[in-house]
Scaffold this motif. Structure first.
Motif, PDB file in Angstrom:
ATOM      1  N   ASP A 142       9.223 -90.314 -22.665  1.00  0.00           N
ATOM      2  CA  ASP A 142       8.708 -88.793 -22.586  1.00  0.00           C
ATOM      3  C   ASP A 142       7.262 -88.740 -22.865  1.00  0.00           C
ATOM      4  N   LEU A 143       6.830 -89.581 -24.060  1.00  0.00           N
ATOM      5  CA  LEU A 143       5.340 -89.089 -24.284  1.00  0.00           C
ATOM      6  C   LEU A 143       4.560 -90.056 -23.358  1.00  0.00           C
ATOM      7  N   ARG A 144       4.891 -91.089 -22.531  1.00  0.00           N
ATOM      8  CA  ARG A 144       4.212 -91.468 -21.344  1.00  0.00           C
ATOM      9  C   ARG A 144       3.996 -90.583 -20.085  1.00  0.00           C
ATOM     10  N   TYR A 145       5.134 -89.922 -19.932  1.00  0.00           N
ATOM     11  CA  TYR A 145       5.213 -88.957 -18.993  1.00  0.00           C
ATOM     12  C   TYR A 145       4.147 -87.852 -19.124  1.00  0.00           C
ATOM     13  N   PHE A 146       4.357 -87.398 -20.495  1.00  0.00           N
ATOM     14  CA  PHE A 146       3.352 -86.248 -21.045  1.00  0.00           C
ATOM     15  C   PHE A 146       1.953 -86.466 -20.766  1.00  0.00           C
ATOM     16  N   GLU A 147       1.621 -87.817 -21.269  1.00  0.00           N
ATOM     17  CA  GLU A 147       0.138 -88.133 -21.151  1.00  0.00           C
ATOM     18  C   GLU A 147      -0.239 -87.802 -19.710  1.00  0.00           C
ATOM     19  N   THR A 148       0.596 -88.421 -18.493  1.00  0.00           N
ATOM     20  CA  THR A 148       0.177 -88.294 -17.155  1.00  0.00           C
ATOM     21  C   THR A 148       0.178 -86.798 -16.811  1.00  0.00           C
ATOM     22  N   ILE A 149       0.932 -86.191 -17.116  1.00  0.00           N
ATOM     23  CA  ILE A 149       0.973 -84.705 -16.931  1.00  0.00           C
ATOM     24  C   ILE A 149      -0.082 -84.017 -17.301  1.00  0.00           C
ATOM     25  N   ALA A 150      -0.641 -84.616 -18.657  1.00  0.00           N
ATOM     26  CA  ALA A 150      -1.845 -83.725 -19.481  1.00  0.00           C
ATOM     27  C   ALA A 150      -2.895 -84.111 -18.603  1.00  0.00           C
ATOM     28  N   GLU A 151      -3.118 -85.358 -18.227  1.00  0.00           N
ATOM     29  CA  GLU A 151      -4.212 -85.890 -17.406  1.00  0.00           C
ATOM     30  C   GLU A 151      -4.371 -85.220 -16.020  1.00  0.00           C
ATOM     31  N   LEU A 152      -3.302 -85.051 -15.255  1.00  0.00           N
ATOM     32  CA  LEU A 152      -3.359 -84.474 -14.079  1.00  0.00           C
ATOM     33  C   LEU A 152      -3.452 -82.741 -14.132  1.00  0.00           C
ATOM     34  N   SER A 198      11.517 -83.704 -19.348  1.00  0.00           N
ATOM     35  CA  SER A 198      11.127 -84.478 -20.569  1.00  0.00           C
ATOM     36  C   SER A 198       9.997 -83.593 -21.258  1.00  0.00           C
ATOM     37  N   ILE A 199       9.695 -82.719 -20.828  1.00  0.00           N
ATOM     38  CA  ILE A 199       8.505 -81.895 -21.399  1.00  0.00           C
ATOM     39  C   ILE A 199       9.216 -80.830 -22.488  1.00  0.00           C
ATOM     40  N   HIS A 200      10.681 -80.381 -22.039  1.00  0.00           N
ATOM     41  CA  HIS A 200      11.270 -79.749 -22.745  1.00  0.00           C
ATOM     42  C   HIS A 200      11.922 -80.238 -23.977  1.00  0.00           C
ATOM     43  N   ARG A 201      12.347 -81.661 -23.859  1.00  0.00           N
ATOM     44  CA  ARG A 201      12.673 -82.521 -25.054  1.00  0.00           C
ATOM     45  C   ARG A 201      11.478 -82.657 -25.898  1.00  0.00           C
ATOM     46  N   LEU A 202      10.376 -82.902 -25.582  1.00  0.00           N
ATOM     47  CA  LEU A 202       9.162 -82.885 -26.571  1.00  0.00           C
ATOM     48  C   LEU A 202       8.961 -81.745 -27.194  1.00  0.00           C
ATOM     49  N   GLU A 203       9.081 -80.391 -26.308  1.00  0.00           N
ATOM     50  CA  GLU A 203       8.903 -79.105 -27.042  1.00  0.00           C
ATOM     51  C   GLU A 203       9.747 -79.014 -28.163  1.00  0.00           C
ATOM     52  N   ALA A 204      10.979 -79.222 -27.767  1.00  0.00           N
ATOM     53  CA  ALA A 204      11.952 -78.987 -28.809  1.00  0.00           C
ATOM     54  C   ALA A 204      11.670 -79.802 -30.065  1.00  0.00           C
ATOM     55  N   ARG A 223       1.587 -83.210  -8.993  1.00  0.00           N
ATOM     56  CA  ARG A 223       0.626 -84.605  -8.616  1.00  0.00           C
ATOM     57  C   ARG A 223       1.177 -85.735  -9.853  1.00  0.00           C
ATOM     58  N   ALA A 224       1.725 -85.158 -10.967  1.00  0.00           N
ATOM     59  CA  ALA A 224       2.274 -86.122 -11.937  1.00  0.00           C
ATOM     60  C   ALA A 224       3.425 -86.863 -11.408  1.00  0.00           C
ATOM     61  N   SER A 225       4.386 -85.969 -10.736  1.00  0.00           N
ATOM     62  CA  SER A 225       5.686 -86.303 -10.007  1.00  0.00           C
ATOM     63  C   SER A 225       5.208 -87.522  -9.214  1.00  0.00           C
ATOM     64  N   ALA A 226       4.272 -87.345  -8.160  1.00  0.00           N
ATOM     65  CA  ALA A 226       4.043 -88.526  -7.336  1.00  0.00           C
ATOM     66  C   ALA A 226       3.454 -89.529  -7.922  1.00  0.00           C
ATOM     67  N   ARG A 227       2.689 -89.250  -8.838  1.00  0.00           N
ATOM     68  CA  ARG A 227       2.315 -90.808  -9.636  1.00  0.00           C
ATOM     69  C   ARG A 227       3.097 -91.464 -10.285  1.00  0.00           C
ATOM     70  N   LEU A 228       4.202 -90.939 -10.918  1.00  0.00           N
ATOM     71  CA  LEU A 228       5.195 -91.444 -11.925  1.00  0.00           C
ATOM     72  C   LEU A 228       6.542 -91.841 -11.192  1.00  0.00           C
ATOM     73  N   HIS A 229       6.566 -91.334  -9.855  1.00  0.00           N
ATOM     74  CA  HIS A 229       7.720 -91.589  -8.956  1.00  0.00           C
ATOM     75  C   HIS A 229       9.035 -91.150  -9.770  1.00  0.00           C
ATOM     76  N   ARG A 230       8.876 -89.953 -10.286  1.00  0.00           N
ATOM     77  CA  ARG A 230       9.880 -89.158 -10.813  1.00  0.00           C
ATOM     78  C   ARG A 230       9.843 -87.718 -10.534  1.00  0.00           C
ATOM     79  N   THR A 231      11.269 -87.066 -10.333  1.00  0.00           N
ATOM     80  CA  THR A 231      11.156 -85.636  -9.713  1.00  0.00           C
ATOM     81  C   THR A 231      10.593 -84.628 -10.795  1.00  0.00           C
ATOM     82  N   GLN A 232      10.197 -83.629 -10.282  1.00  0.00           N
ATOM     83  CA  GLN A 232       9.645 -82.796 -11.194  1.00  0.00           C
ATOM     84  C   GLN A 232      10.671 -82.020 -12.085  1.00  0.00           C
ATOM     85  N   PRO A 233      11.928 -81.809 -11.687  1.00  0.00           N
ATOM     86  CA  PRO A 233      12.958 -81.448 -12.810  1.00  0.00           C
ATOM     87  C   PRO A 233      13.015 -82.408 -14.066  1.00  0.00           C
TER      88      PRO A 233
END
Length: 304
Positions: A5-15, A35-41, A20-30
């Motif tokens: 989740d933290l690695r995904y968070f870094e990429t979303i924060a960068e882009l 992942s962000i909701h888990r971190l926010e919780a 665009r983060a979904s395309a780079r990470l090859h993960r769906t937007q949902p």
């Protein structure tokens, strides 16, 4: 918190954009949203807010980004240190180095490193300090040879040499026939210099301004510092370069210092690495070799 989740968070924060983060990470937007909701919780605070068509970090997000990067560095360092056990002087060393040091300090150090450790690979990035420092902070390079600065907290630095930057020109330049010794006499000359923002360029510009003079008239502007000495030998341009190009084994024929009082910039070259991050045995040996070279009297400002 999950490291993924933290690695995904870094990429979303960068882009600053989920698509665009979904395309780079090859993960769906949902999946990224979850992942962000888990971190926010876990944090008890929102990490992003809308900004136009994208998103940007909140204050809590900026704090988490700092710690996420630090945690990633720690995990990477742990893997590297474990992998280095028993390997001795081997592996890959990432070095950032300013042009003057790359030309005059690096060759004997690299030669000795490869003699001692023929299995080591050395990736060298030559650049100005303002481009190398962020790469050191981001962990893209592990050792940096550059100019000393006042904001080196968190880093370990060792002095290698004193460097002096002086005005120079071709021996055939009219300033030598005219006996020029003041900045005022250079007002009509044309120059080959680094772009604004480079420490040596800014120092020279401010030196002219303190005398009430217009800034140097720059005809050739380049970040390719290693080409400047040869360029000014072939032209009627002035430049601002290391004195080592004018003296000792590194002297370039046909190049001469213009003796202008109070127009010498002094700086200290240091080898630097992060105080807390893992440094491989090969990188440690590289740092030690730079120090040994300095102790033997290799100086970029005086003849050897």
């Amino acid at each position: 918190m999950d490291l993924r989740d933290l690695r995904y968070f870094e990429t979303i924060a960068e882009l600053q954009h989920l698509g665009r983060a979904s395309a780079r990470l090859h993960r769906t937007q949902p999946a990224l949203t979850s992942s962000i909701h888990r971190l926010e919780a876990a944090c008890g605070a929102a990490l992003f807010e809308k900004a136009g068509r994208g998103i940007r970090l909140t204050e809590a997000g900026r704090v988490l980004l700092k710690w996420a990067q630090r945690m990633r560095f720690d995990v990477e360092d742990a893997r590297r240190e474990l992998a280095s056990i028993g390997s001795g002087l081997a592996g890959h060393v990432r070095l950032g180095i300013v042009p003057t040091a790359a030309q005059f300090l690096l060759p004997p150090v690299a030669r000795q490193l490869l003699v001692e450790a023929p299995g080591v690979t050395l990736h060298t990035v030559v650049g100005l300090i303002d481009t190398l420092k962020p790469r050191l902070l981001a962990g893209e390079i592990e050792v940096m040879v550059g100019t000393e600065s006042a904001d080196d907290a968190g880093f370990v630095s060792q002095l290698l040499a004193e460097d002096e930057i002086v005005i120079a020109a071709s021996e055939q330049h009219h300033v030598f026939r005219d006996g020029v010794t003041t900045l005022e006499a250079l007002a009509d000359c044309r120059w080959a210099l680094q772009p604004p923002g480079a420490p040596t360029r800014d120092w020279l510009d401010h030196t002219f301004e303190r005398r009430g003079l217009p800034r140097p008239h720059v005809q050739v502007e380049t970040t390719m510092l290693l080409m400047l000495p040869a360029l000014i030998v072939q032209t009627g341009l002035l430049s601002f370069i290391s004195r080592h190009h004018l003296q000792g084994p590194g002297r370039i024929a046909g190049l001469q210092e213009v003796p202008i009082r109070d127009a010498t910039m002094r700086r200290r070259l240091v080898v630097t690495h992060h105080a807390q991050r893992f440094l491989s045995p090969a990188a440690q040996r590289l740092v030690a070799l730079f120090g040994e070279s300095a102790a033997q009297g290799v100086d970029v400002t005086t003849p050897a």
